[in-house]
Write an enzyme that holds these catalytic residues in place. Sequence first.
Site, mmCIF file in Angstrom:
data_model
loop_
_atom_site.group_PDB
_atom_site.id
_atom_site.type_symbol
_atom_site.label_atom_id
_atom_site.label_comp_id
_atom_site.label_asym_id
_atom_site.label_seq_id
_atom_site.Cartn_x
_atom_site.Cartn_y
_atom_site.Cartn_z
ATOM 1 N N SER A 33 -2.737 -6.102 -20.546
ATOM 2 C CA SER A 33 -3.266 -5.401 -19.377
ATOM 3 C C SER A 33 -4.445 -4.522 -19.765
ATOM 4 O O SER A 33 -4.650 -4.214 -20.943
ATOM 5 C CB SER A 33 -2.165 -4.565 -18.719
ATOM 6 O OG SER A 33 -1.542 -3.709 -19.671
ATOM 7 N N GLU A 83 -6.990 -1.011 -18.618
ATOM 8 C CA GLU A 83 -7.145 0.215 -17.839
ATOM 9 C C GLU A 83 -8.617 0.481 -17.567
ATOM 10 O O GLU A 83 -9.460 0.363 -18.446
ATOM 11 C CB GLU A 83 -6.542 1.416 -18.586
ATOM 12 C CG GLU A 83 -6.711 2.730 -17.818
ATOM 13 C CD GLU A 83 -6.120 3.912 -18.549
ATOM 14 O OE1 GLU A 83 -4.880 3.947 -18.665
ATOM 15 O OE2 GLU A 83 -6.889 4.787 -19.008
ATOM 16 N N TYR A 129 -6.681 8.226 -12.310
ATOM 17 C CA TYR A 129 -6.716 9.213 -11.223
ATOM 18 C C TYR A 129 -7.208 10.518 -11.815
ATOM 19 O O TYR A 129 -6.719 10.948 -12.865
ATOM 20 C CB TYR A 129 -5.287 9.363 -10.710
ATOM 21 C CG TYR A 129 -5.076 9.875 -9.316
ATOM 22 C CD1 TYR A 129 -5.363 9.077 -8.220
ATOM 23 C CD2 TYR A 129 -4.511 11.130 -9.094
ATOM 24 C CE1 TYR A 129 -5.098 9.511 -6.932
ATOM 25 C CE2 TYR A 129 -4.247 11.575 -7.817
ATOM 26 C CZ TYR A 129 -4.542 10.761 -6.727
ATOM 27 O OH TYR A 129 -4.264 11.198 -5.454
ATOM 28 N N ARG A 175 2.132 13.655 -14.430
ATOM 29 C CA ARG A 175 1.887 15.030 -13.986
ATOM 30 C C ARG A 175 0.399 15.241 -13.811
ATOM 31 O O ARG A 175 -0.070 15.727 -12.801
ATOM 32 C CB ARG A 175 2.437 16.050 -14.984
ATOM 33 C CG ARG A 175 2.369 17.481 -14.447
ATOM 34 C CD ARG A 175 2.425 18.526 -15.524
ATOM 35 N NE ARG A 175 1.190 18.564 -16.297
ATOM 36 C CZ ARG A 175 0.846 19.584 -17.081
ATOM 37 N NH1 ARG A 175 1.652 20.612 -17.205
ATOM 38 N NH2 ARG A 175 -0.270 19.550 -17.764
ATOM 39 N N ASP A 193 -3.558 16.391 -15.711
ATOM 40 C CA ASP A 193 -4.149 17.615 -16.257
ATOM 41 C C ASP A 193 -4.333 18.642 -15.145
ATOM 42 O O ASP A 193 -4.713 18.305 -14.018
ATOM 43 C CB ASP A 193 -5.501 17.321 -16.902
ATOM 44 C CG ASP A 193 -5.379 16.378 -18.086
ATOM 45 O OD1 ASP A 193 -4.349 16.449 -18.789
ATOM 46 O OD2 ASP A 193 -6.308 15.568 -18.294
ATOM 47 N N PHE A 195 -11.245 11.410 -29.494
ATOM 48 C CA PHE A 195 -9.836 11.038 -29.379
ATOM 49 C C PHE A 195 -8.929 12.142 -29.888
ATOM 50 O O PHE A 195 -7.919 12.479 -29.264
ATOM 51 C CB PHE A 195 -9.548 9.746 -30.146
ATOM 52 C CG PHE A 195 -10.231 8.535 -29.570
ATOM 53 C CD1 PHE A 195 -10.680 8.521 -28.269
ATOM 54 C CD2 PHE A 195 -10.431 7.410 -30.349
ATOM 55 C CE1 PHE A 195 -11.312 7.415 -27.733
ATOM 56 C CE2 PHE A 195 -11.061 6.292 -29.827
ATOM 57 C CZ PHE A 195 -11.494 6.295 -28.515
ATOM 58 N N HIS A 244 -1.610 -2.705 -23.786
ATOM 59 C CA HIS A 244 -2.396 -2.144 -22.683
ATOM 60 C C HIS A 244 -3.696 -1.596 -23.261
ATOM 61 O O HIS A 244 -3.678 -0.630 -24.021
ATOM 62 C CB HIS A 244 -1.604 -1.038 -21.989
ATOM 63 C CG HIS A 244 -2.245 -0.508 -20.739
ATOM 64 N ND1 HIS A 244 -2.395 -1.266 -19.599
ATOM 65 C CD2 HIS A 244 -2.760 0.712 -20.450
ATOM 66 C CE1 HIS A 244 -2.981 -0.540 -18.654
ATOM 67 N NE2 HIS A 244 -3.216 0.668 -19.153
#
Length: 284
Positions: A14, A16, A48, A106, A108, A218, A266
């Site tokens: 998958s 992102e 998001y 949750r 940031d 990172f 992913h």
Amino acid sequence: MKIIDVLKNKRTVSFEFFPPKKTEAETVLYNTINELVGYKPDYVSVTYGAGGSDREKTLEWTKYIKKNHGLSTMMHLTCVGADHAAVDAITDELKDSNVSNILALRGDVPAGMTEETMSSDFRYACDLVAYLRKTRGNDFCIGVAGYPEGHPQAKDIKTDVENLKKKIDAGGDFIITQLFFENSLYFRYMDLLSKNNINVPVVAGIMPIINIAQVVRFTQMCGATVPQFLIDKMDGKSEKNQFMTGVEYAVEQCRELIEQKVSGLHFYTLNKHGATEAVLDRIR
């Protein structure tokens, strides 16, 4: 299609993506999706923004990918600063668009938001998972985030795994990990999950390091440990050499994970296709 149903039958691949903020960046993402769709991903996810700042763009891209490419999509949904009504509105729209997968986070805390201004409806991701299950039943497959090196804000890895179990017990179907660069950390994490009776599929988050500048980002962004020998091997080399070194390392990382029966890979694409393509061409 629900991601958990796919995970029951095969190892998934998958990608992102994140919603671009500028028009020229949208063109880059369009091109990236067009390139990567040829690898027939089992699903793709769309991120998001903090506090839902990219909500409309996230919904737009989630629906675009599903409608125009026929891919199973998963929308990231953060709950910090959100209330029940906001989550209801989003899940209504997802259901109307036949999107059946959510990554419950949750998120940031946005700049300027304090404990006093945060919504009391959701404090943690487990609250969001529980609410989705209570109000939506099995309408959605719910993924949750895992952190092989521990969440940066957790007291320690033990506490972080305890928090992860709360998300699973609340109704989470599977786990996607934060990116990591040392498989030993992932294997240690899997042992911890097993000891805590967390037995859902765990998808490994992969991001090839293609230049030294990424190392700094990172480690500052998520605290991921980058092997020193890899840094030394890339330091001072040309862009092309750094790219190939990072790809080769990611290839070996993925091969070992596949040998150890990882549930899925992913890829955090950063809205670019080159490194992900190079890795997949080598491992498929």
